[in-house]
Every structure is written in C-alpha cells, then in structure tokens.
Design an enzyme around this catalytic site. Sequence first.
Site, short mmCIF file in Angstrom:
data_model
loop_
_atom_site.label_atom_id
_atom_site.label_comp_id
_atom_site.label_asym_id
_atom_site.label_seq_id
_atom_site.Cartn_x
_atom_site.Cartn_y
_atom_site.Cartn_z
N CYS A 6 80.39 -37.47 110.84
CA CYS A 6 79.68 -38.49 110.06
C CYS A 6 80.67 -39.56 109.64
O CYS A 6 81.61 -39.28 108.88
CB CYS A 6 79.06 -37.83 108.83
SG CYS A 6 78.20 -39.00 107.77
N CYS A 35 78.39 -44.99 114.10
CA CYS A 35 77.51 -44.07 113.35
C CYS A 35 77.04 -43.08 114.40
O CYS A 35 76.58 -43.49 115.48
CB CYS A 35 76.32 -44.81 112.76
SG CYS A 35 75.04 -43.68 112.13
N1 DGL Z 1 75.57 -40.15 111.26
C1 DGL Z 1 76.21 -40.56 110.09
C2 DGL Z 1 77.28 -41.59 110.34
O1 DGL Z 1 77.95 -41.49 111.34
C3 DGL Z 1 75.31 -40.79 108.89
C4 DGL Z 1 74.20 -41.76 109.06
C5 DGL Z 1 73.29 -41.77 107.85
O2 DGL Z 1 72.85 -40.70 107.44
O3 DGL Z 1 73.05 -42.86 107.30
O4 DGL Z 1 77.53 -42.46 109.55
#
Ligand code: DGL
Length: 262
Positions: free
Chosen positions: A69, A177
């Site tokens: 994340c 993301c």
């Molecule tokens: N997948 C995550 C990232 O890479 C989180 C996205 C989210 O929940 O807003 O930032």
Amino acid sequence: MIGIFDSGSGGLTVLKAIRDELPSADILYLGDIGRAPYGEKTSAELSLFTMQALSFLGKRGVTSIVSACNSVSASLALSLYDALDIQASHIIEMVGPTAKALIGVPGRLLLVATPATIRAGIYENAFTMLGIECEHLTLPELAAMIEFGRSEAEIEAYIRTQLEPRAGSFDVLILACTHYPLVEHIFAKVVGSSVRIFDPALAVAERAQRRLWPQEVGDGTLSFTVTQETLQFRERVAHFFGEHPVEVIALEQLHPPTSRAQ
Ligand code: DGL
C-alpha cells in the site's frame, strides 16, 4: 511466513508478482476493506492502521512484511520497528524499489497516486534525492471505485477526465497505487500506446526475492484475511490464485485492547 497488507484488493497485484518470484513462500494477506479507501485518510489514521496491521500479522506468526500500500509508506518511515520487535530489513515497502527502478528511465514521467501518497511527499523526496524529474497527480476517487466494483465505463470516464488535462505531457505513467494495476488495461486505453505504463509490483517483488529468500521458504501456502467481505475481493483472489477461503475478521481484531486494566 510473509505478511502482505493493503486497504483491500490492490495489494493482490503485488502478491501476484511476489508469488511469481517466491512460489514456495507462505504468505498471509490482510486487506482492510472495512476501512478502505486509505488514500482519503489522515496521516495519523494511516500510522495507526499500519501499526495495527503489523501487530496483527505479527501475532499470526508473520516474520517478514511487505506493505503493498503506497498510502501508508510515510507511516513506515516512522521508527516503529523497535516498538514492534521487527527488524527493518524484514519490512519491504513500495517507494524504495519503485524509485530505484526508475533511475535512468527515459522520457517525461507522471506519477498517479492517492491523495495520502502525494500529500506525504515521500515519492517526491525520493525522486529529488535520486535526481529523477517527475510530475505528480492525485486520483482521489479511483481506488474506492476499483475496490467496490464500479463499472469499467465509469472508471474509464473518471480516468479520462483526470488525465485529459495532462495529455501529451508525459511518456511514462507510474501507477503508484496498488489498486491501479487492476485496471491497467483501462489506463492503457486512455493514454494510448505511445505512453509506457509502469507497475511497481515487479520491482517490489524482486526486492522481496533478494531480501527474503531463502529464509522465507515454506510450502507455498496462501491465506487471505479481510475486515469486510466483498464479492469483488473473492473474485479477484480466484482470478489471480484460484479458489481460496477468505477469512473475515471483525475490525476489533485490529484494535487490540489498550486499557492498562487488561
Ligand atoms: N492500494 C493502496 C495504495 O497503494 C491504497 C488505496 C486506497 O485505499 O485508497 O495506495
């Protein structure tokens, strides 16, 4: 065992890449869907969620962590390893491997990410230190649209609206993301074949392979835990890894009692 965590199903793209590099590692995946999206949360909330995820995974016997994340990357820069008895070398996050993989990549770079990731400035700092020029753009609603199953047409319209003002100004699009690679085909359709799309998952997986092999050799067991059940998550697990049970835990399990009276 390796623990991988994300706000939901985005991290499955990183898990897939790690699985390809380290097929015999046992991996426990935690998706905090009950509190997704993370990209809209404050830094304090994200630090707390990170702490809770690390602590939960630790209690389940995890010995190495991959943060799949980007939005929590700034939290991992805090010195919490000592507090949790985790060695820094056993934690892999997204920013370092991504920035390293971009050194020397030709063309104008545009990084897209959640508001939390851009606000933290952690990619910006890394790129500045490495002399990499890169523009940044937030896509505030996209991770939630993907997580909770909005239609391809709606997602395409959203990406188009957000990227239109930047059209022709970049040659490489960095998907910072982990949810975004789940709709990489839509990004590709919008930006066209002249733009290269960069998914950091491979760089992170290679880092995991170099850092965690051979100590994380097991029998290749995959386990999935979420804080809210959704059909989309189950379908994505089945799509990438075949049918697997998904354990649903109450959010309270990520909120260990803190009262001194306990
Ligand atoms: N997948 C995550 C990232 O890479 C989180 C996205 C989210 O929940 O807003 O930032």
